[in-house]
Design a protein around this motif. Sequence first.
Motif, PDB file in Angstrom:
ATOM      1  N   SER A  28       0.933  -1.314   0.272  1.00 48.41           N
ATOM      2  CA  SER A  28       0.164   0.714   0.180  1.00 48.41           C
ATOM      3  C   SER A  28       0.754   0.922  -0.061  1.00 48.41           C
ATOM      4  N   LEU A  29       1.831   1.445   0.760  1.00 48.46           N
ATOM      5  CA  LEU A  29       3.385   2.287   1.012  1.00 48.46           C
ATOM      6  C   LEU A  29       3.740   2.970  -0.081  1.00 48.46           C
ATOM      7  N   HIS A  30       3.753   1.482  -1.302  1.00 41.39           N
ATOM      8  CA  HIS A  30       4.787   1.561  -2.680  1.00 41.39           C
ATOM      9  C   HIS A  30       3.127   2.321  -3.177  1.00 41.39           C
ATOM     10  N   LEU A  37       4.665  10.284  -6.346  1.00 42.84           N
ATOM     11  CA  LEU A  37       5.587   9.964  -7.960  1.00 42.84           C
ATOM     12  C   LEU A  37       5.441  10.139  -9.181  1.00 42.84           C
ATOM     13  N   VAL A  38       4.517   9.492  -9.701  1.00 40.79           N
ATOM     14  CA  VAL A  38       4.118   8.555 -11.203  1.00 40.79           C
ATOM     15  C   VAL A  38       2.526  10.709 -12.211  1.00 40.79           C
ATOM     16  N   GLY A  39       2.041  10.571 -10.874  1.00 35.93           N
ATOM     17  CA  GLY A  39       0.921  11.839 -10.721  1.00 35.93           C
ATOM     18  C   GLY A  39       1.766  12.624 -11.410  1.00 35.93           C
ATOM     19  N   VAL A  40       2.441  13.375 -10.565  1.00 40.40           N
ATOM     20  CA  VAL A  40       3.163  14.485 -10.641  1.00 40.40           C
ATOM     21  C   VAL A  40       4.163  14.532 -11.751  1.00 40.40           C
ATOM     22  N   ALA A  41       4.452  13.588 -12.429  1.00 40.00           N
ATOM     23  CA  ALA A  41       5.328  13.940 -13.409  1.00 40.00           C
ATOM     24  C   ALA A  41       4.166  13.352 -14.775  1.00 40.00           C
ATOM     25  N   LEU A  42       3.017  12.700 -14.454  1.00 42.51           N
ATOM     26  CA  LEU A  42       2.125  12.807 -16.006  1.00 42.51           C
ATOM     27  C   LEU A  42       1.621  14.560 -15.885  1.00 42.51           C
ATOM     28  N   PHE A  71       9.101   9.345  -5.120  1.00 40.85           N
ATOM     29  CA  PHE A  71      10.300   8.352  -4.781  1.00 40.85           C
ATOM     30  C   PHE A  71      10.899   7.970  -3.961  1.00 40.85           C
ATOM     31  N   ILE A  72      10.903   8.458  -3.090  1.00 41.76           N
ATOM     32  CA  ILE A  72      12.071   7.764  -1.309  1.00 41.76           C
ATOM     33  C   ILE A  72      10.675   6.986  -0.533  1.00 41.76           C
ATOM     34  N   LEU A  73       9.540   7.702  -0.464  1.00 38.91           N
ATOM     35  CA  LEU A  73       8.727   6.339   0.022  1.00 38.91           C
ATOM     36  C   LEU A  73       8.837   4.519  -1.425  1.00 38.91           C
ATOM     37  N   ASN A  74       8.756   5.162  -2.475  1.00 37.45           N
ATOM     38  CA  ASN A  74       9.077   4.081  -3.663  1.00 37.45           C
ATOM     39  C   ASN A  74      10.359   3.589  -3.269  1.00 37.45           C
ATOM     40  N   LEU A  75      11.096   3.813  -3.461  1.00 34.18           N
ATOM     41  CA  LEU A  75      12.746   3.086  -2.975  1.00 34.18           C
ATOM     42  C   LEU A  75      12.846   2.693  -1.765  1.00 34.18           C
ATOM     43  N   ALA A  80      12.107  -2.960   0.268  1.00 25.21           N
ATOM     44  CA  ALA A  80      11.141  -4.443   1.743  1.00 25.21           C
ATOM     45  C   ALA A  80      10.621  -5.523   0.619  1.00 25.21           C
ATOM     46  N   LEU A  81       9.693  -4.620  -0.013  1.00 27.99           N
ATOM     47  CA  LEU A  81       8.611  -6.144  -1.547  1.00 27.99           C
ATOM     48  C   LEU A  81      10.518  -6.538  -1.563  1.00 27.99           C
ATOM     49  N   PHE A  82      11.426  -5.864  -2.279  1.00 27.45           N
ATOM     50  CA  PHE A  82      12.211  -7.145  -2.964  1.00 27.45           C
ATOM     51  C   PHE A  82      13.159  -7.995  -1.481  1.00 27.45           C
ATOM     52  N   CYS A  83      13.063  -7.734  -0.467  1.00 29.12           N
ATOM     53  CA  CYS A  83      14.427  -8.415   0.776  1.00 29.12           C
ATOM     54  C   CYS A  83      12.498  -9.810   0.817  1.00 29.12           C
ATOM     55  N   GLY A  84      11.695  -9.182   0.546  1.00 32.08           N
ATOM     56  CA  GLY A  84      10.463 -10.291   0.612  1.00 32.08           C
ATOM     57  C   GLY A  84      10.864 -11.582  -0.231  1.00 32.08           C
ATOM     58  N   ASN A  85      11.395 -11.469  -1.332  1.00 29.32           N
ATOM     59  CA  ASN A  85      11.005 -12.657  -2.359  1.00 29.32           C
ATOM     60  C   ASN A  85      12.314 -12.182  -3.217  1.00 29.32           C
ATOM     61  N   ALA A  86      13.410 -12.014  -2.633  1.00 26.80           N
ATOM     62  CA  ALA A  86      14.378 -11.419  -3.628  1.00 26.80           C
ATOM     63  C   ALA A  86      14.826 -12.555  -4.445  1.00 26.80           C
ATOM     64  N   SER A  87      14.864 -13.464  -3.520  1.00 28.70           N
ATOM     65  CA  SER A  87      15.517 -14.813  -4.857  1.00 28.70           C
ATOM     66  C   SER A  87      14.660 -14.849  -6.173  1.00 28.70           C
ATOM     67  N   GLU A  88      13.374 -14.798  -6.337  1.00 28.41           N
ATOM     68  CA  GLU A  88      13.106 -14.409  -7.208  1.00 28.41           C
ATOM     69  C   GLU A  88      12.547 -13.781  -8.336  1.00 28.41           C
TER      70      GLU A  88
END
Length: 152
Positions: A28-30, A37-42, A71-75, A80-88
Amino acid sequence: MEMLFWLEDSFVGLTVSSTQWGYPIVLSLHAIGMATLVGVALMLTIRVLGFAPSIPVTSMAPYWRVALGGFILNLLSGSALFCGNASELFFNWAFRIKIVLVFVGLALTWRLVQICVKRTDEVSSAHRKLAAIAMVTWIVAIIFGRLIGYWS
């Protein structure tokens, strides 16, 4: 591979992958960071492409800080999401393409901010081309982000 498993076994990785609320909260935070980020960019790219010409392009300068916050929130949430499933995720082509597109979109949007927002309200055809490419890049990055769950 050892590093990827270490990330999955870290506190963050286990919280995201093994707790009832870890994954939904971080996802949800992502989504909030992406929308910001994308809203402002668009918003900037659509303005440069000619929508709402009565609004000066330079008036959008303060929104870049908001986009950087997204962007910082997404980073952070994406890490964190990557850490949850990094090997895949590390071997997922949709993930790799999305990451490249996000950084390309960020660079293109930053270039638009430098050219259009910080210098002048005049928008040239080169600015419009840059805005169109940035817009397509962000949209395709979002599409590839959604494809991560379907490509292995």
